[in-house]
Design a protein around this motif. Sequence first.
Motif, PDB file in Angstrom:
ATOM      1  N   VAL A   1       0.842  -1.207   0.000  1.00 48.54           N
ATOM      2  CA  VAL A   1       0.000   0.000   0.000  1.00 48.54           C
ATOM      3  C   VAL A   1       0.872   1.250   0.000  1.00 48.54           C
ATOM      4  O   VAL A   1       0.625   2.202  -0.753  1.00 48.54           O
ATOM      5  CB  VAL A   1      -0.948  -0.001   1.219  1.00 48.54           C
ATOM      6  CG1 VAL A   1      -1.649   1.352   1.354  1.00 48.54           C
ATOM      7  CG2 VAL A   1      -1.984  -1.114   1.088  1.00 48.54           C
ATOM      8  N   PHE A   2       1.897   1.247   0.832  1.00 46.70           N
ATOM      9  CA  PHE A   2       2.788   2.400   0.921  1.00 46.70           C
ATOM     10  C   PHE A   2       3.574   2.586  -0.379  1.00 46.70           C
ATOM     11  O   PHE A   2       3.791   3.714  -0.837  1.00 46.70           O
ATOM     12  CB  PHE A   2       3.747   2.233   2.096  1.00 46.70           C
ATOM     13  CG  PHE A   2       4.547   3.468   2.416  1.00 46.70           C
ATOM     14  CD1 PHE A   2       3.922   4.651   2.788  1.00 46.70           C
ATOM     15  CD2 PHE A   2       5.932   3.445   2.358  1.00 46.70           C
ATOM     16  CE1 PHE A   2       4.656   5.789   3.074  1.00 46.70           C
ATOM     17  CE2 PHE A   2       6.665   4.576   2.654  1.00 46.70           C
ATOM     18  CZ  PHE A   2       6.037   5.756   3.005  1.00 46.70           C
ATOM     19  N   ALA A   3       3.989   1.490  -0.996  1.00 44.56           N
ATOM     20  CA  ALA A   3       4.714   1.566  -2.261  1.00 44.56           C
ATOM     21  C   ALA A   3       3.859   2.214  -3.348  1.00 44.56           C
ATOM     22  O   ALA A   3       4.345   3.024  -4.150  1.00 44.56           O
ATOM     23  CB  ALA A   3       5.160   0.174  -2.700  1.00 44.56           C
ATOM     24  N   ARG A   4       2.591   1.882  -3.384  1.00 45.22           N
ATOM     25  CA  ARG A   4       1.704   2.481  -4.386  1.00 45.22           C
ATOM     26  C   ARG A   4       1.504   3.981  -4.107  1.00 45.22           C
ATOM     27  O   ARG A   4       1.367   4.773  -5.042  1.00 45.22           O
ATOM     28  CB  ARG A   4       0.367   1.734  -4.414  1.00 45.22           C
ATOM     29  CG  ARG A   4       0.515   0.304  -4.915  1.00 45.22           C
ATOM     30  CD  ARG A   4      -0.794  -0.415  -5.132  1.00 45.22           C
ATOM     31  NE  ARG A   4      -0.580  -1.798  -5.495  1.00 45.22           N
ATOM     32  CZ  ARG A   4      -0.222  -2.221  -6.718  1.00 45.22           C
ATOM     33  NH1 ARG A   4      -0.079  -1.333  -7.702  1.00 45.22           N
ATOM     34  NH2 ARG A   4      -0.030  -3.498  -6.965  1.00 45.22           N
ATOM     35  N   LYS A   5       1.513   4.344  -2.844  1.00 42.03           N
ATOM     36  CA  LYS A   5       1.419   5.764  -2.505  1.00 42.03           C
ATOM     37  C   LYS A   5       2.672   6.503  -2.968  1.00 42.03           C
ATOM     38  O   LYS A   5       2.585   7.604  -3.534  1.00 42.03           O
ATOM     39  CB  LYS A   5       1.217   5.939  -1.003  1.00 42.03           C
ATOM     40  CG  LYS A   5       1.008   7.385  -0.580  1.00 42.03           C
ATOM     41  CD  LYS A   5       0.642   7.495   0.895  1.00 42.03           C
ATOM     42  CE  LYS A   5       0.363   8.951   1.278  1.00 42.03           C
ATOM     43  NZ  LYS A   5      -0.008   9.099   2.702  1.00 42.03           N
ATOM     44  N   LEU A   6       3.841   5.912  -2.732  1.00 42.39           N
ATOM     45  CA  LEU A   6       5.085   6.536  -3.177  1.00 42.39           C
ATOM     46  C   LEU A   6       5.159   6.595  -4.698  1.00 42.39           C
ATOM     47  O   LEU A   6       5.710   7.541  -5.272  1.00 42.39           O
ATOM     48  CB  LEU A   6       6.285   5.766  -2.622  1.00 42.39           C
ATOM     49  CG  LEU A   6       6.550   5.893  -1.129  1.00 42.39           C
ATOM     50  CD1 LEU A   6       7.744   5.026  -0.741  1.00 42.39           C
ATOM     51  CD2 LEU A   6       6.799   7.350  -0.731  1.00 42.39           C
ATOM     52  N   ASP A   7       4.605   5.584  -5.352  1.00 42.16           N
ATOM     53  CA  ASP A   7       4.583   5.558  -6.814  1.00 42.16           C
ATOM     54  C   ASP A   7       3.821   6.767  -7.359  1.00 42.16           C
ATOM     55  O   ASP A   7       4.252   7.405  -8.328  1.00 42.16           O
ATOM     56  CB  ASP A   7       3.929   4.254  -7.273  1.00 42.16           C
ATOM     57  CG  ASP A   7       4.080   4.004  -8.759  1.00 42.16           C
ATOM     58  OD1 ASP A   7       5.229   4.019  -9.244  1.00 42.16           O
ATOM     59  OD2 ASP A   7       3.057   3.805  -9.437  1.00 42.16           O
ATOM     60  N   ALA A   8       2.696   7.092  -6.724  1.00 47.07           N
ATOM     61  CA  ALA A   8       1.919   8.269  -7.131  1.00 47.07           C
ATOM     62  C   ALA A   8       2.620   9.564  -6.720  1.00 47.07           C
ATOM     63  O   ALA A   8       2.619  10.552  -7.467  1.00 47.07           O
ATOM     64  CB  ALA A   8       0.522   8.208  -6.518  1.00 47.07           C
ATOM     65  N   LEU A   9       3.239   9.555  -5.542  1.00 43.90           N
ATOM     66  CA  LEU A   9       3.922  10.751  -5.061  1.00 43.90           C
ATOM     67  C   LEU A   9       5.136  11.083  -5.916  1.00 43.90           C
ATOM     68  O   LEU A   9       5.494  12.259  -6.069  1.00 43.90           O
ATOM     69  CB  LEU A   9       4.344  10.561  -3.599  1.00 43.90           C
ATOM     70  CG  LEU A   9       4.990  11.754  -2.892  1.00 43.90           C
ATOM     71  CD1 LEU A   9       4.093  12.989  -2.964  1.00 43.90           C
ATOM     72  CD2 LEU A   9       5.299  11.405  -1.442  1.00 43.90           C
ATOM     73  N   ALA A  10       5.756  10.062  -6.503  1.00 45.07           N
ATOM     74  CA  ALA A  10       6.897  10.300  -7.379  1.00 45.07           C
ATOM     75  C   ALA A  10       6.503  11.187  -8.557  1.00 45.07           C
ATOM     76  O   ALA A  10       7.273  12.061  -8.986  1.00 45.07           O
ATOM     77  CB  ALA A  10       7.464   8.983  -7.878  1.00 45.07           C
ATOM     78  N   VAL A  11       5.307  10.976  -9.090  1.00 45.58           N
ATOM     79  CA  VAL A  11       4.826  11.813 -10.200  1.00 45.58           C
ATOM     80  C   VAL A  11       4.692  13.267  -9.741  1.00 45.58           C
ATOM     81  O   VAL A  11       5.148  14.192 -10.421  1.00 45.58           O
ATOM     82  CB  VAL A  11       3.484  11.280 -10.737  1.00 45.58           C
ATOM     83  CG1 VAL A  11       2.936  12.214 -11.811  1.00 45.58           C
ATOM     84  CG2 VAL A  11       3.637   9.875 -11.273  1.00 45.58           C
ATOM     85  N   LYS A  12       4.078  13.467  -8.588  1.00 40.72           N
ATOM     86  CA  LYS A  12       3.906  14.801  -8.044  1.00 40.72           C
ATOM     87  C   LYS A  12       5.254  15.466  -7.778  1.00 40.72           C
ATOM     88  O   LYS A  12       5.462  16.651  -8.091  1.00 40.72           O
ATOM     89  CB  LYS A  12       3.097  14.723  -6.745  1.00 40.72           C
ATOM     90  CG  LYS A  12       2.900  16.052  -6.035  1.00 40.72           C
ATOM     91  CD  LYS A  12       2.133  15.870  -4.735  1.00 40.72           C
ATOM     92  CE  LYS A  12       2.025  17.192  -3.970  1.00 40.72           C
ATOM     93  NZ  LYS A  12       1.293  16.992  -2.675  1.00 40.72           N
TER      94      LYS A  12
END
Length: 326
Positions: A307-318
């Motif tokens: 779950v945290f990895a998917r959050k970081l994956d989205a945050l990387a775009v931002k």
Amino acid sequence: MRLQSFLRGTCVAAGVVVIATTSGAEDATSWPSKTIEIVIPNGPGGPTDILARNLARAAEPVFGQEVVVINKPGGGGATQMTIVKAAEPDGYTLGVNTLTQFTAMKTSLAGVFSVDDFDWIAMLQQDSYMLFVSAESPYQSFDDFVVAMKASGSVPNVGGFGSIGSVSNVASELATNAAGIDINWVGYNNTADTIANVLGGHVDVGSANAGSLREFVEAGRVRVIGVLSDQRNPALPDAPTYTELGYEVDTDWQQIRGLVAPAGVPDEIKQKLAAGLQEAVNSPEFKEYEALSGVVPRFLGPDEYEVFARKLDALAVKGLEAAGIK
């Protein structure tokens, strides 16, 4: 494009091998019955290598098997990620995951690797990014720095490890964007060069982690003006976070270190592996290493880590957008 095409071909071929060999997967009750390998994307001596070797020593008595560290630098992490993705999903081949890989999967390795290519076994620690100035700087705080930049209309030089789009650059951009100021990023080949250039007055502000800064802070040579974290770092307890200073910054953007495996590891083995790793990181020897290095322990098991990895994956775009990459 040639690198991406080669890697795609390698991963596809490896995927065929994995499908053909997993039918005889080892039963979880007998696992582990042989050496466990931890593949890292860096050479010897860096923070990731030091983590892996301390973890291997702590994990061997827990699992009752040899745990070896294999250094596979190259391709901005592509070499290591290719090896881990192509391995048999039996719990014997693990890779150290860091924040850098999330930005890579959105830039140089976009379309080659994704979060779905791996099983997320356990996150072990976080290492927050900090903005710092020399002791001679007129900026006593992050607020001083922001006020001065807005009043002058100038764009400060901020230095750190890596080019534009690196995780240190993204951390700096997230903080300064929240404060409403722009920066000119100056990338260095290592953190030692960053500190030297801040001390020499060649850049206004530097970006680094607690482990690299602590001796300079304790010697009174540099001053930390902001920490990208929810809580102050125990290694530098006087350094304030942006949150407590009133700036809205996503504090999940911290260097992380955890372990991943190729996708498809049986759930029973994943859980057994994660439980063993949790026992290893709670050992006195591993705790001593963490205290000396200034990292903050944060253990997440397989489900939470994914779950945290998917959050970081989205945050990387931002974050990359903040740095002007996307």
